[in-house]
Design an enzyme around this catalytic site. Structure first.
Site, short mmCIF file in Angstrom:
data_model
loop_
_atom_site.label_atom_id
_atom_site.label_comp_id
_atom_site.label_asym_id
_atom_site.label_seq_id
_atom_site.Cartn_x
_atom_site.Cartn_y
_atom_site.Cartn_z
N ALA A 6 0.86 -1.18 0.00
CA ALA A 6 0.00 0.00 0.00
C ALA A 6 0.90 1.23 0.00
O ALA A 6 1.89 1.26 0.72
CB ALA A 6 -0.89 -0.01 1.24
N LYS A 7 0.54 2.21 -0.81
CA LYS A 7 1.36 3.44 -0.82
C LYS A 7 0.83 4.37 0.27
O LYS A 7 0.06 5.29 0.02
CB LYS A 7 1.28 4.11 -2.19
CG LYS A 7 2.32 3.59 -3.17
CD LYS A 7 2.26 4.31 -4.51
CE LYS A 7 3.08 5.57 -4.56
NZ LYS A 7 4.52 5.37 -4.61
N VAL A 8 1.25 4.08 1.49
CA VAL A 8 0.81 4.82 2.67
C VAL A 8 1.76 5.99 2.90
O VAL A 8 2.98 5.79 2.99
CB VAL A 8 0.81 3.91 3.91
CG1 VAL A 8 0.34 4.68 5.14
CG2 VAL A 8 -0.06 2.68 3.67
N TYR B 16 6.37 6.29 3.95
CA TYR B 16 7.46 6.81 3.12
C TYR B 16 8.58 7.47 3.94
O TYR B 16 9.62 7.84 3.37
CB TYR B 16 6.91 7.70 1.99
CG TYR B 16 6.57 6.84 0.81
CD1 TYR B 16 5.46 5.99 0.84
CD2 TYR B 16 7.41 6.76 -0.30
CE1 TYR B 16 5.17 5.13 -0.20
CE2 TYR B 16 7.13 5.90 -1.35
CZ TYR B 16 6.02 5.10 -1.30
OH TYR B 16 5.76 4.23 -2.34
#
Ligand code: PMP
Length: 314
Positions: free
Chosen positions: A156-158, A162
């Site tokens: 998931a690109k949470v 990052y």
């Protein structure tokens, strides 16, 4: 003339007016999911081509599902339409980066995912090369390990996740390298700070499986598909050791920002003869032609912004 415009709180507004309050939950806790989509400018055709918009919309919806963010009622088609309209309204005649985000918009203190409001936003910004596609990237194995699925799901690109990537990128750059290669908790190669990684050994393209905590990359799938279809290369998905990268014939990275970039050095060990690999360059070349609308067989991946087309179905 470009007209910086964002989609914010349900409508298109000037980018300068698309601001959140400092109490916004996502700002305080990183509770948001995002995407990066490229628009690639073809000056000969006077057209800007969005690449695989639908795949990115599907992935942000999956990220939101994993994060239990269910407050967004837009359909997949509606989100694709908003992205396309956002890019068209901005009017750029150069390469752009499109950033859709679903975020916890409640202005409230308290660490959780539930019982909070969600919002969807999109902004667009001019964006050139991220890594040097010609010279290739000089990489270093990061001392920061890739975050595990049991901590924050890497697929998931949470936004908050990052920080892990940012630590690795900064360490690499402050040590004089272009990009980091992160190992997972098992010590296997996972990915770059914003790119998937592929090595070529004995003519086979080898890339880590999703269970090694990679983001399931859209550029990766594109590059592997082209390598199989155009060059008849075999693809293997299996765990990779750090030292295996040192003896690979070629290594390259893939990502929306980084496109297809050869890796020429890892931990000061030259990859192959230390120059961009021949196969990597061939895949890169084909990829650049495809994303700028120069290969009719891959037109279905593209959404032309200014000739007012429908969002591609694939
Ligand atoms: N890994 C990470 C951590 C990334 O941020 C990205 C960029 N989205 C990628 C891989 C590459 O994914 P994609 O090709 O879908 O952009």
């Amino acid at each position: 003339m470009p007209n910086p415009t964002a989609f914010f709180e349900g409508k298109f507004v000037p980018l300068a007016e698309a601001n959140v309050n400092i109490m916004t939950h996502a700002f305080n806790y990183g509770t948001a999911v995002f995407e990066g989509v490229r628009g690639n400018w073809n000056a000969d055709q006077g057209e800007l081509y969005l690449f695989k918009v639908r795949d990115h919309v599907r992935r942000i919806r999956q990220s939101a599902k994993i994060m239990r963010m269910d407050g967004i009622t837009y359909s997949e088609d509606e989100m694709c339409g908003i992205l396309l309209e956002a890019v068209a309204r901005n009017g750029y005649q150069e390469d752009v980066y499109v950033r859709p985000m679903i975020y916890k918009s409640s202005e409230v203190v308290g660490v959780r995912m539930h019982n909070l409001e969600d919002q969807f936003l999109v902004f667009v910004t001019p964006f050139g090369a991220y890594l040097d596609p010609e010279a290739g990237a000089r990489c270093a194995t990061s001392s920061w390990r890739r975050i595990d699925d049991t901590m924050i799901p890497a697929r998931a690109k949470v936004n908050g996740l990052y920080v892990n990537n940012a630590m690795a990128k900064t360490e690499a750059q402050l040590n004089g390298f272009d990009e980091a290669i992160m190992l997972n908790e098992d010590g296997h190669v996972s990915e770059g700070s914003g790119e998937n990684i592929v090595m070529i050994r004995h003519g086979v393209l080898i890339t880590p499986p999703p269970s090694d905590n990679i983001l399931e990359g859209i550029t990766l799938e594109t590059a592997l598909y082209m390598a199989e279809r155009e060059f008849g290369l075999r693809v293997e998905r299996r765990s990779i050791d750090r030292s295996e990268l040192y003896i690979a014939d070629e290594v390259f990275m893939t990502g929306t920002a980084a496109h297809v970039t050869p890796v020429v050095e890892i931990d000061r060990v030259p990859v192959g003869d230390g120059r961009p690999g021949v196969v990597s360059k061939q895949i890169q070349d084909l990829y650049f032609q495809a994303i700028t609308g120069r290969l009719p067989q891959y037109a279905e991946w593209l959404t032309p912004v200014y000739q007012g087309s429908q969002v591609a179905t694939s």
